[in-house]
Design a protein around this motif. Sequence first.
Motif, PDB file in Angstrom:
ATOM      1  N   VAL A 121     -30.545  13.260 -82.975  1.00 45.30           N
ATOM      2  CA  VAL A 121     -31.831  13.114 -82.490  1.00 45.30           C
ATOM      3  C   VAL A 121     -31.814  12.937 -81.011  1.00 45.30           C
ATOM      4  O   VAL A 121     -33.046  13.726 -80.614  1.00 45.30           O
ATOM      5  CB  VAL A 121     -32.522  11.487 -83.029  1.00 45.30           C
ATOM      6  N   ALA A 122     -31.031  12.349 -80.266  1.00 43.69           N
ATOM      7  CA  ALA A 122     -31.114  12.516 -78.863  1.00 43.69           C
ATOM      8  C   ALA A 122     -30.823  13.937 -78.401  1.00 43.69           C
ATOM      9  O   ALA A 122     -31.578  14.337 -77.416  1.00 43.69           O
ATOM     10  CB  ALA A 122     -30.085  11.488 -78.140  1.00 43.69           C
ATOM     11  N   LEU A 123     -29.777  14.649 -78.940  1.00 36.16           N
ATOM     12  CA  LEU A 123     -29.522  16.077 -78.662  1.00 36.16           C
ATOM     13  C   LEU A 123     -30.671  16.980 -78.722  1.00 36.16           C
ATOM     14  O   LEU A 123     -30.996  17.970 -77.987  1.00 36.16           O
ATOM     15  CB  LEU A 123     -28.389  16.464 -79.289  1.00 36.16           C
ATOM     16  N   PHE A 124     -31.523  16.566 -79.817  1.00 30.08           N
ATOM     17  CA  PHE A 124     -32.617  17.205 -80.297  1.00 30.08           C
ATOM     18  C   PHE A 124     -33.885  17.419 -79.345  1.00 30.08           C
ATOM     19  O   PHE A 124     -34.366  18.515 -79.096  1.00 30.08           O
ATOM     20  CB  PHE A 124     -33.163  16.715 -81.489  1.00 30.08           C
ATOM     21  N   THR A 125     -33.917  16.413 -78.406  1.00 34.48           N
ATOM     22  CA  THR A 125     -34.879  16.317 -77.345  1.00 34.48           C
ATOM     23  C   THR A 125     -34.498  17.266 -76.218  1.00 34.48           C
ATOM     24  O   THR A 125     -35.457  17.568 -75.478  1.00 34.48           O
ATOM     25  CB  THR A 125     -34.997  14.732 -76.853  1.00 34.48           C
ATOM     26  N   MET A 126     -33.163  17.594 -76.113  1.00 36.61           N
ATOM     27  CA  MET A 126     -32.775  18.642 -75.169  1.00 36.61           C
ATOM     28  C   MET A 126     -33.189  20.059 -75.501  1.00 36.61           C
ATOM     29  O   MET A 126     -33.564  20.983 -74.717  1.00 36.61           O
ATOM     30  CB  MET A 126     -31.403  18.488 -75.019  1.00 36.61           C
ATOM     31  N   LEU A 127     -33.505  20.294 -76.638  1.00 31.28           N
ATOM     32  CA  LEU A 127     -33.922  21.720 -77.118  1.00 31.28           C
ATOM     33  C   LEU A 127     -35.083  21.852 -77.446  1.00 31.28           C
ATOM     34  O   LEU A 127     -35.856  22.833 -77.140  1.00 31.28           O
ATOM     35  CB  LEU A 127     -32.986  21.964 -78.447  1.00 31.28           C
ATOM     36  N   PHE A 128     -35.829  20.693 -77.728  1.00 27.69           N
ATOM     37  CA  PHE A 128     -37.508  20.796 -78.158  1.00 27.69           C
ATOM     38  C   PHE A 128     -38.299  19.588 -77.512  1.00 27.69           C
ATOM     39  O   PHE A 128     -37.796  18.464 -77.653  1.00 27.69           O
ATOM     40  CB  PHE A 128     -37.439  20.698 -79.865  1.00 27.69           C
ATOM     41  N   ASN A 129     -39.159  20.124 -76.886  1.00 24.27           N
ATOM     42  CA  ASN A 129     -40.310  18.934 -76.145  1.00 24.27           C
ATOM     43  C   ASN A 129     -41.437  19.040 -76.900  1.00 24.27           C
ATOM     44  O   ASN A 129     -42.000  19.999 -77.177  1.00 24.27           O
ATOM     45  CB  ASN A 129     -40.436  19.464 -74.987  1.00 24.27           C
ATOM     46  N   PRO A 130     -41.676  17.979 -77.073  1.00 23.23           N
ATOM     47  CA  PRO A 130     -43.122  17.646 -78.036  1.00 23.23           C
ATOM     48  C   PRO A 130     -44.376  18.235 -77.215  1.00 23.23           C
ATOM     49  O   PRO A 130     -45.323  18.555 -78.053  1.00 23.23           O
ATOM     50  CB  PRO A 130     -43.127  16.187 -78.297  1.00 23.23           C
ATOM     51  N   GLY A 131     -44.271  18.488 -75.844  1.00 23.87           N
ATOM     52  CA  GLY A 131     -45.359  18.736 -75.230  1.00 23.87           C
ATOM     53  C   GLY A 131     -46.383  17.909 -74.573  1.00 23.87           C
ATOM     54  O   GLY A 131     -46.215  16.686 -74.564  1.00 23.87           O
ATOM     55  N   ILE A 132     -47.115  18.315 -73.579  1.00 25.52           N
ATOM     56  CA  ILE A 132     -47.898  17.447 -72.929  1.00 25.52           C
ATOM     57  C   ILE A 132     -48.712  16.727 -73.496  1.00 25.52           C
ATOM     58  O   ILE A 132     -49.054  15.371 -73.307  1.00 25.52           O
ATOM     59  CB  ILE A 132     -48.628  18.262 -71.522  1.00 25.52           C
ATOM     60  N   ILE A 133     -49.634  17.222 -74.384  1.00 32.74           N
ATOM     61  CA  ILE A 133     -50.356  16.501 -75.079  1.00 32.74           C
ATOM     62  C   ILE A 133     -49.818  15.453 -75.918  1.00 32.74           C
ATOM     63  O   ILE A 133     -50.422  14.268 -75.920  1.00 32.74           O
ATOM     64  CB  ILE A 133     -51.363  17.537 -76.064  1.00 32.74           C
ATOM     65  N   ALA A 134     -48.886  15.697 -76.699  1.00 30.95           N
ATOM     66  CA  ALA A 134     -48.247  14.784 -77.710  1.00 30.95           C
ATOM     67  C   ALA A 134     -47.743  13.498 -76.650  1.00 30.95           C
ATOM     68  O   ALA A 134     -47.843  12.466 -77.064  1.00 30.95           O
ATOM     69  CB  ALA A 134     -47.142  15.329 -78.493  1.00 30.95           C
ATOM     70  N   ASN A 135     -47.273  13.831 -75.465  1.00 26.39           N
ATOM     71  CA  ASN A 135     -46.844  12.915 -74.636  1.00 26.39           C
ATOM     72  C   ASN A 135     -47.819  12.067 -74.131  1.00 26.39           C
ATOM     73  O   ASN A 135     -47.625  10.765 -73.978  1.00 26.39           O
ATOM     74  CB  ASN A 135     -45.913  13.326 -73.393  1.00 26.39           C
ATOM     75  N   PHE A 136     -48.983  12.644 -73.798  1.00 24.03           N
ATOM     76  CA  PHE A 136     -49.961  11.643 -73.077  1.00 24.03           C
ATOM     77  C   PHE A 136     -50.679  10.883 -74.253  1.00 24.03           C
ATOM     78  O   PHE A 136     -51.320   9.974 -74.041  1.00 24.03           O
ATOM     79  CB  PHE A 136     -51.119  12.958 -72.722  1.00 24.03           C
ATOM     80  N   LEU A 137     -50.680  11.423 -75.459  1.00 26.13           N
ATOM     81  CA  LEU A 137     -51.312  10.588 -76.573  1.00 26.13           C
ATOM     82  C   LEU A 137     -50.633   9.367 -76.872  1.00 26.13           C
ATOM     83  O   LEU A 137     -50.927   8.319 -77.028  1.00 26.13           O
ATOM     84  CB  LEU A 137     -51.593  11.356 -77.658  1.00 26.13           C
ATOM     85  N   LEU A 138     -49.028   9.820 -76.886  1.00 27.79           N
ATOM     86  CA  LEU A 138     -48.106   8.553 -76.932  1.00 27.79           C
ATOM     87  C   LEU A 138     -48.232   7.482 -75.722  1.00 27.79           C
ATOM     88  O   LEU A 138     -48.217   6.264 -76.022  1.00 27.79           O
ATOM     89  CB  LEU A 138     -46.761   9.132 -77.065  1.00 27.79           C
TER      90      LEU A 138
END
Length: 295
Positions: free
Chosen positions: A120-137
Amino acid sequence: MPRSERPAWMEKPSTPGLVAKGAVLLGVTLLVIYPFVGVLGTSLSDEVQIARSGGFVLLPTNPTFDAYRAIFDGGTVTRALLISVVVTAIGTLASVCATIGMAYGLSRREVTGSRIILMVALFTMLFNPGIIANFLLVKELGLLNTFGALVLPSLVSAFNLVVLRSFFMGLPGELLESARMDGAGDLRILVRIVLPLSKAVLAVVSLFYAVAYWNAFFNALLYLDDTEKWPLPLILRSFVLQGRTLESIASSEAPAPVQAIQMAVLVVAIVPILLVYPFLQRYFTKGVLTGAIKG
C-alpha cells in the motif's frame, strides 16, 4: 597477480588523466557556484550598479545591506522565516519518528500483514490521488488554514520508508534475538540497539525530510488562505517569480532596488539549508548506499 594483469581500477591514473579530471571538476564547481555568487552579489548592490550590469552583479563595488534591511524591517519575511523554521523542525521530527516506527514494524517478518501494508505504501509512489482528493481530505480533517496542513499530508515518504526498512532488515538478526532473549521488548530494542546503529541512514532521511519541508510551497498555496501564515517558500514564489511587491517594502520611504530585494529573499531562503548540510554531508553517501543495498 602480475602487475600487467591487475584490473584497470587498481592502476594509478596518469598525470594527464588527473589534470583532465581536475579541470572537469573545477569547471563543474564554477558552474554551480556562479549563480550563487551572482545572487549574493546582486543582493548587496545598489540600483546604479544593478542597472549598469543588466540586473546581475557578480562583485559589487560598493556593497550595501539596504535590501536585507528592507525585507527584515517590514516583518513579513521575518515572520515567514520563523514559520518555515518551526514547520521544518516539527515536521522533520514527526516524519522521522513516524517513518522509523513504520519501517521497523515492516522490517519484522513476524508482523502480520506487513507485506500488504508495504505494498500500500509503495502504491502511493506510483499513483497519486490528485489535488482535488487531497484537498477534500484535508478539508474533512479540519486542517484548512492550519499549520497541520503543511505537515500531515506529507508525513511519511514512501521512498524514505523503503530506504529505512531496507537498512533495518540488513541488521544482524542474531543481535536482535539475543536482546529479545534477555527480556528486551520491541521498543527497547528499537531505542537501545537499532537506532544507535542507524545514525548514518537516519541523518540522510532527516536531511531529505528537512529539505522537503523547507522548500515546500504547494501545500501552503492550496491549504492556507491567511497570508500571515505563509512560509518563506511561498513568500519567495509570490515576490520573486510572480513579481508581487511586499506591502511593508513598498510603503518604506527609501526602498532598495527590486532586483536586490528579490535576491536578498532568495539568499535568506537558501542559507539555512546550506548551513545544515555540511554537518550531515559525511553521512550522506554512506547512509544512502547502505539503506539502498542492504535487505
